[in-house]
Structure formats: structure tokens, C-alpha cells
Motif scaffolding. Structure first.
Motif, mmCIF file in Angstrom:
data_model
loop_
_atom_site.group_PDB
_atom_site.id
_atom_site.type_symbol
_atom_site.label_atom_id
_atom_site.label_comp_id
_atom_site.label_asym_id
_atom_site.label_seq_id
_atom_site.Cartn_x
_atom_site.Cartn_y
_atom_site.Cartn_z
ATOM 1 N N SER A 1 18.035 -30.386 -7.348
ATOM 2 C CA SER A 1 19.317 -29.467 -6.594
ATOM 3 C C SER A 1 19.203 -28.169 -6.945
ATOM 4 C CB SER A 1 20.507 -30.041 -7.058
ATOM 5 O OG SER A 1 20.681 -30.135 -8.631
ATOM 6 N N ARG B 1 16.530 -22.446 1.768
ATOM 7 C CA ARG B 1 17.331 -23.428 2.237
ATOM 8 C C ARG B 1 18.670 -23.285 1.808
ATOM 9 N NH1 ARG B 1 14.476 -28.170 2.914
ATOM 10 N NH2 ARG B 1 16.426 -29.319 2.233
ATOM 11 N N PHE C 1 16.159 -29.129 -3.149
ATOM 12 C CA PHE C 1 14.582 -29.183 -2.619
ATOM 13 C C PHE C 1 13.965 -30.408 -3.177
ATOM 14 C CE2 PHE C 1 10.371 -28.138 -3.995
ATOM 15 C CZ PHE C 1 9.622 -27.823 -2.835
ATOM 16 N N TRP C 2 13.833 -31.430 -2.386
ATOM 17 C CA TRP C 2 13.396 -32.850 -2.449
ATOM 18 C C TRP C 2 14.409 -33.404 -3.564
ATOM 19 C CZ3 TRP C 2 9.084 -34.641 -6.425
ATOM 20 C CH2 TRP C 2 8.738 -35.910 -6.118
ATOM 21 N N ARG C 3 14.157 -33.837 -4.648
ATOM 22 C CA ARG C 3 14.956 -34.401 -5.655
ATOM 23 C C ARG C 3 15.789 -33.284 -6.491
ATOM 24 N NH1 ARG C 3 11.961 -39.870 -7.886
ATOM 25 N NH2 ARG C 3 11.633 -40.961 -5.701
#
Length: 210
Positions: free
Chosen positions: A56, A38, A52-54
Motif C-alpha cells: 500500500s 497510480r 502497488f501489488w501487495r
């Protein structure tokens, strides 16, 4: 609990600490690889919006997670090694948790304020590191499954050596039997030689000249 005399308690089989260490290693390895996919390798120690989701993270944090996963998988092959990995998680991620509290301002004094935030830690990462530290403590202190080995069990695992012993009395009896037979035969032969002329004398008809 009463144990038999000479019994030993040993750690055998796959231990729960090894299972948890292996699962944690796989999880860290997967999350770290996903983080690299990512964020890439650009802006290695800076801020990156592609989290990644919530949580960092930047390439440096993804590298830390990959290294943690590899260490966990390597140390999961032994009961003592798995507990060592648990202590490493507890100490390392416990320090990251405290540092995250300092970065978020929950702790006013931050001795590493000049270093900034090279791992791009956020509030969600801070509390995640608290959970990882608790998991490491659980792995480190989780009791091992032990088995009681009796002396018979230990000797059963060892190769048995069969000793061939010869009884001296049996050998003596055999030698006596072997030596007795020639003696008996010689006695019979001697008796036959001594008694032979007498038999021939009695069988001769009277009146024959020599």
C-alpha cells in the motif's frame, strides 16, 4: 602478504557499494514514480486503495521513495558517499520498520499513536522496510576493492621533467681548444717574421749592391 617498501594501498575503480547504491536509487525512483501515477496527488497523507501489488502507499510515501532514489543516485558517484547512503537507508528504513511494527500492533507501545498512519503503511510495507534496512547495512559495510601502488607506479603517472645539464669540464675543454688555436697561429706568425730576413739574405746573389 609482503608488500614492497613504500607501497601504498588506495581505493580505485568502481566499487560494489557504488553499484548497489545506484541500483537501489533507480529502484526507489521508479517505484515512487509508479506510485504517483497510480494514486495521484489527492489525499496526500491519507489512506489510498490504489496500491502497488501487495504494498500500500499514498502520495506521501511515493514522495519519500522518490527522494530516496534521488539521494541514492547522487551519492553513488563516490565510494564514501555510497556508504553514507547505506547508513541512511539502514537508519531511516529501520525506523520505518519499527514504526510499522507499532502500527500493526506487534509492538504494544506506540509513542506515535497520535500521529496515526500518515504513510499508509501495511504489513507488507513493514517487512519490505526491513529488507531495505538490511540492504543499507550491506552497502555501508561492504568492503572496497583496493589496489597496491608501488612507488614506480606513482612516479609513472607524474609528468617527467628532463633536466639539461652542461658539464663544466666539457665547457673548459672547449674553451681551451678555442684559446689554443690563436696561440699556435700567433706563434707560427712570430716565427715566420723572425726567420723571414734570414731567408731573404741567403737567397740574394752575391755581389749585388744595396
Amino acid at each position: 602478504m609482503v608488500h614492497a617498501k613504500g607501497a601504498r594501498i588506495r581505493v580505485r575503480g568502481l566499487q560494489p557499494a557504488q553499484v548497489l547504491a545506484g541500483l537501489a536509487g533507480i529502484a526507489f525512483l521508479v517505484v515512487g514514480i509508479i506510485g504517483f501515477t497510480r494514486t495521484g496527488f489527492g489525499n496526500f497523507a491519507g489512506h489510498n486503495d490504489a496500491g502497488f501489488w501487495r504494498f500500500s502507499g499514498n502520495p506521501l510515501m511515493s514522495l519519500v521513495r522518490v527522494v530516496t532514489g534521488v539521494i541514492g543516485l547522487l551519492l553513488a558517484f563516490g565510494s564514501g558517499r555510497a556508504r553514507t547512503f547505506g547508513w541512511l537507508l539502514f537508519i531511516g528504513y529501520g525506523l520505518l520498520f519499527v514504526w510499522g511494527l507499532m502500527i500493526d500492533g506487534l509492538i504494544s507501545t506506540n509513542p506515535f499513536a497520535n500521529a496515526g498512519n500518515p504513510m499508509d503503511l501495511g504489513p507488507a510495507d513493514t517487512w519490505l522496510h526491513l529488507g531495505v534496512a538490511a540492504l543499507g547495512l550491506l552497502i555501508a559495510v561492504l568492503p572496497a576493492r583496493r589496489t597496491i601502488l608501488l612507488p614506480e607506479d606513482e612516479t609513472a603517472d607524474e609528468p617527467t621533467v628532463v633536466e639539461h645539464r652542461t658539464d663544466r669540464t666539457d665547457v673548459i675543454d672547449r674553451t681551451d681548444r678555442v684559446t689554443d688555436e690563436p696561440r699556435r697561429r700567433s706563434f707560427l706568425r712570430r716565427d715566420h717574421k723572425e726567420r723571414g730576413p734570414e731567408v731573404t739574405r741567403e737567397e740574394r746573389p752575391p755581389g749585388l749592391a744595396h
